[in-house]
Design an enzyme around this catalytic site. Structure first.
Site, PDB file in Angstrom:
ATOM      1  N   HIS A 136       0.820  -0.732  -0.179  1.00 61.93           N
ATOM      2  CA  HIS A 136      -0.362  -0.298   0.240  1.00 61.93           C
ATOM      3  C   HIS A 136       0.589   1.115  -0.301  1.00 61.93           C
ATOM      4  CE1 HIS A 136       0.995  -1.008   4.573  1.00 61.93           C
ATOM      5  NE2 HIS A 136       0.920   1.017   4.415  1.00 61.93           N
ATOM      6  N   ARG A 195       9.271  -0.746   4.040  1.00 66.98           N
ATOM      7  CA  ARG A 195       9.475   0.127   2.220  1.00 66.98           C
ATOM      8  C   ARG A 195       9.949   0.181   1.881  1.00 66.98           C
ATOM      9  NH1 ARG A 195      12.779   3.832   5.633  1.00 66.98           N
ATOM     10  NH2 ARG A 195      10.991   5.463   7.188  1.00 66.98           N
TER      11      ARG A 195
END
Length: 274
Positions: A140, A160
């Site tokens: 996301h 990340r």
């Protein structure tokens, strides 16, 4: 019978803003932009959930969170399911949830390395009033121009995958391993169950409700806390006064009085709590 007004932690972020949300002081013009406000509970034992406000002026990193099993295997207390309630959004604001089609891990890693991962994501337009429950493993990213409240399992654990060239650490191996890169299927909203109470999300890790004004009594099981997040209005939780922009943690049986026109989020752990 306990109501505790939580303290706030202001978190600077490169994608943050200088113009926040009513109830929060803006950063000084020369200061770094503010991206998040966390509500922190006292004591040495972290509670099940963490409540945040987010303020974005740029896209956040493409990221993923592990589930409980993967997080514990990596030495963390829990994974991270999260939910977002959109308070305000610019006309072209979007949030990416899941991928447009199933993506295998090798393809996902290659796309993260060359930046094309942003084109694999399902960017959904958002507006005030939208809400999403994002299970652990969902790839996301939150877009620019969004103000939202985030409810999450209480762990600072983000992998990340891509960060638009910002000089921050990526976590490709760990992040790819826990990614469920498939199209996002929104949880069916349980819907309105009473005149002044709507269940927005009923996930395995927490339940999120939205209340209007009025009086009510909250009764929580022994050992469970609830989080009262007033978006508008003011009131009392037992003898603790609250207003928009604050957060109150509740335990036991607590009497809530909310002014007319109040808009309140209430979160508490789900059946599959850790």
């Amino acid at each position: 019978m306990t109501a505790t007004l939580l303290s706030t932690k202001r978190v600077e972020k490169p994608w943050g803003r200088h113009q926040l949300w009513p109830g929060f002081a803006n950063p000084a013009p020369g200061d770094d932009p503010l991206g998040e406000i966390w509500f922190e509970a006292p004591g040495d034992i972290p509670p099940d959930l963490l409540i945040k406000y987010l303020f974005t002026s740029e896209k956040l990193s493409v990221q993923v969170h592990p589930d409980d099993d993967a997080a514990r295997a990596a030495g963390f207390a829990r994974g991270k399911d999260e939910a977002w309630v959109i308070l305000a959004a610019e006309p072209d604001a979007t949030i990416a949830l899941g991928t447009l089609a199933p993506v295998d891990h090798a393809t996902l890693k290659a796309a993260a390395l060359d930046g094309s991962i942003v084109d694999l994501l399902d960017w959904k337009p958002v507006q005030a009033g939208d809400y999403f429950y994002s299970p652990a493993g969902t790839v996301h990213a939150i877009g620019a121009g969004v103000t939202l409240v985030e409810v999450q399992q209480n762990i600072d654990l983000t992998y990340r995958l891509y960060d638009y060239g910002r000089p921050r650490e990526l976590h490709l191996e760990a992040g790819i391993a826990v990614s469920n890169a498939v199209p996002f299927v929104a949880q069916a909203a349980p819907g309105k169950v009473a005149e002044n109470r709507i269940i927005l999300a009923e996930g395995p890790k927490f339940v999120l409700e939205r209340w209007s004004g009025g009086d009510r009594t909250v009764t929580l099981p022994h050992g469970m806390s609830g989080w009262l997040v007033p978006l508008a209005g003011h009131g009392m939780a037992d003898d603790i006064a609250w207003q928009a922009g604050q957060c109150v943690m509740l335990a036991g049986e607590v009497a809530i009085a909310a002014s007319p026109g109040s808009d309140i989020l209430f979160a508490y752990p789900g059946a599959d709590r850790i």
